[in-house]
Design a protein around this motif. Sequence first.
Motif, mmCIF file in Angstrom:
data_model
loop_
_atom_site.group_PDB
_atom_site.id
_atom_site.type_symbol
_atom_site.label_atom_id
_atom_site.label_comp_id
_atom_site.label_asym_id
_atom_site.label_seq_id
_atom_site.Cartn_x
_atom_site.Cartn_y
_atom_site.Cartn_z
ATOM 1 N N ASN A 89 66.238 35.256 44.311
ATOM 2 C CA ASN A 89 67.185 35.106 43.260
ATOM 3 C C ASN A 89 66.774 34.485 42.042
ATOM 4 N N ASP A 119 66.063 31.546 40.843
ATOM 5 C CA ASP A 119 66.691 30.310 40.494
ATOM 6 C C ASP A 119 65.599 29.050 40.726
ATOM 7 N N ASP A 160 63.430 31.054 48.766
ATOM 8 C CA ASP A 160 64.454 31.397 49.693
ATOM 9 C C ASP A 160 63.645 31.637 51.301
ATOM 10 N N TYR A 186 68.915 30.356 51.516
ATOM 11 C CA TYR A 186 68.611 30.064 50.086
ATOM 12 C C TYR A 186 68.158 28.605 50.155
ATOM 13 N N ARG A 246 74.835 27.876 47.669
ATOM 14 C CA ARG A 246 74.778 29.485 48.042
ATOM 15 C C ARG A 246 74.772 29.535 49.772
ATOM 16 N N TYR A 265 62.633 39.166 40.200
ATOM 17 C CA TYR A 265 63.440 38.758 41.632
ATOM 18 C C TYR A 265 62.480 39.430 42.770
ATOM 19 N N GLY A 293 65.610 41.773 45.694
ATOM 20 C CA GLY A 293 66.349 40.519 45.236
ATOM 21 C C GLY A 293 67.181 40.617 43.876
ATOM 22 N N SER A 294 67.800 39.747 43.529
ATOM 23 C CA SER A 294 68.847 39.786 42.405
ATOM 24 C C SER A 294 69.459 38.453 42.106
ATOM 25 N N ALA A 295 70.163 38.341 40.997
ATOM 26 C CA ALA A 295 70.786 37.167 40.760
ATOM 27 C C ALA A 295 71.624 36.665 41.812
ATOM 28 N N ASN A 296 72.270 37.563 42.709
ATOM 29 C CA ASN A 296 73.017 37.460 43.638
ATOM 30 C C ASN A 296 72.171 37.158 45.078
ATOM 31 N N GLY A 297 71.087 37.244 44.791
ATOM 32 C CA GLY A 297 70.328 37.262 46.314
ATOM 33 C C GLY A 297 69.974 38.637 46.626
ATOM 34 N N THR A 331 70.061 42.165 48.221
ATOM 35 C CA THR A 331 71.243 43.103 48.248
ATOM 36 C C THR A 331 70.610 44.306 48.684
#
Length: 512
Positions: free
Chosen positions: A308, A310, A314, A341, A351, A387, A413-417, A419
């Motif tokens: 994600n 950040d 993860d 995460y 998260r 990501y 991967g994405s900003a929301n983890g 997907t």
Amino acid sequence: MASHSHRRTPLTRRRRLVLATGVAVVAGALAVPAVNAATEAGAGAATPSAERLHDDFNGDGYPDLAIGAPGTTVNTQAGAGSVSVLYGSASGLSMSRRQVLKGPGVPDPESWEGLYGTNLQSADLDGDGYADLLSSLKAYVMDVEDGYAVEVNWGGPNGLSATSTRLTWAPMGPWSGQFTVGDVDGDKHPDLVTLSNDTWMSGEPDGADSPDGTVFHGPFDRDGGPAKKDYFRINPEDPQNYQGITAGDVNGDGIADLAVQSTFVDESDSRGVELLLGGADGFTYKGMLKDAQGRLVGGEDVEVGDLNKDGYGDIVVGHSSDSYDSDVELPTKGGALAVVYGGPGGVSSTRKPVWINQDTAGVPGAAERGDGMGSGLSIGDTNGDGYLDVATGLPGEDFDGLTDAGTVLVLRGSANGLTATGYKAFSQNTSGVPGTAEKLDRFGAETALVDANADKKDGLVVGDPAENAGNGSVWVFSATSAGITANGSFSFGSATMGLPATGAKFGASLAD
Ligand SMILES: [Ca+2]
Ligand SMILES: [Ca+2]
Ligand SMILES: [Ca+2]
Ligand SMILES: [Ca+2]
């Protein structure tokens, strides 16, 4: 299983930035100081790992691919093992830039060595700017007993050294050759960490006071000697059986941490993952991973990478077996991925961990027992968005009436983890993929993601050691900004490399 193939730690982004600046086309550029994190991907970029470039054996700026075939016959010795290396280039991987390494085989009549090419990993152990290739092998050493060794082939401008150097050996028993590489002490030299300790070799009992593992601190000399060596316990208060080990930076301090797969000593079909944070003064135990309901998260494969973006790696756990009594309540039918995460304290406090299987909305197919989702994990950036994405095999996937033909799934991967949006799925029956799916092919037992043309997008490599009755085969896919594509994909096996094919298990391990 990629179980040990690939640790996509934040160094990947550092390497990419170096390449993007155009200075890494000569080996000397690898010695440039670490790129400041602030210059990488902007705010939130992962702190660069202190590890050096881990996947470029000949230092030309293009990541390379090593393929293990531990069953290869060398001379007359079945199972001596081999490694085939394909070197990267502006046009990616091709058969024209290759190297074949063979296992040491039988050094004398009193001993046996084999299965070279197992557990392939890479890191620059001697600090010369060229990635080196690590492998474990099984060894019967004179009158001692059966054991496992970790070997290294040294990188250099002409590729890897033809013969390997022994880094460590220990008797089997609690250990079956598991190791990882990462800078666990923060001195910017990758360290070798084994789930074994050579106090076993001195005859001390493997009792409650025995350490669980050894850190061989880099840099290493060319005789295989570490700068220093020390031992560690994982959880002295409640020791378990330890099955596998993965290094990656989960708390964003630039120092590699350890995720250790465990099995409870009193419950052999249980699975857990213990987290230890790395540091200059040794490891700090952070307990076992748990899901949002407080249940233990465990499995057969673990990889670490920042999905994600950040700045915290993860932990992706592949729970590919769905045959345990102990976890029938878990959402792991057909196998599953668990993502825990990372965060400043180790695991994120904000998260929640997630489970993903084929019954998760948006994931193609349907979960059936034995599909094996979570097999052969690898982490990399397949579309260049920064990501990191996850490739998983489902070697037990059935389709078109074919039992265990196998499929590979790439989740983004994405900003929301992690997907299911934008997923890619490939089998041997996918249009553009060479070969034809057959029952028991078990396509996807192993995967790797490698950016062989250094365009900041990782291509997909699929290892299928069961193909053709255990001869094995490998598939190579390239990547575009839309992700992995079957266009231009190709496959090959031992014969292409000039090696005996019978029982070779070509593709059983992959490293980049
Ligand atoms: Ca290279
Ligand atoms: Ca090196
Ligand atoms: Ca760390
Ligand atoms: Ca993260």
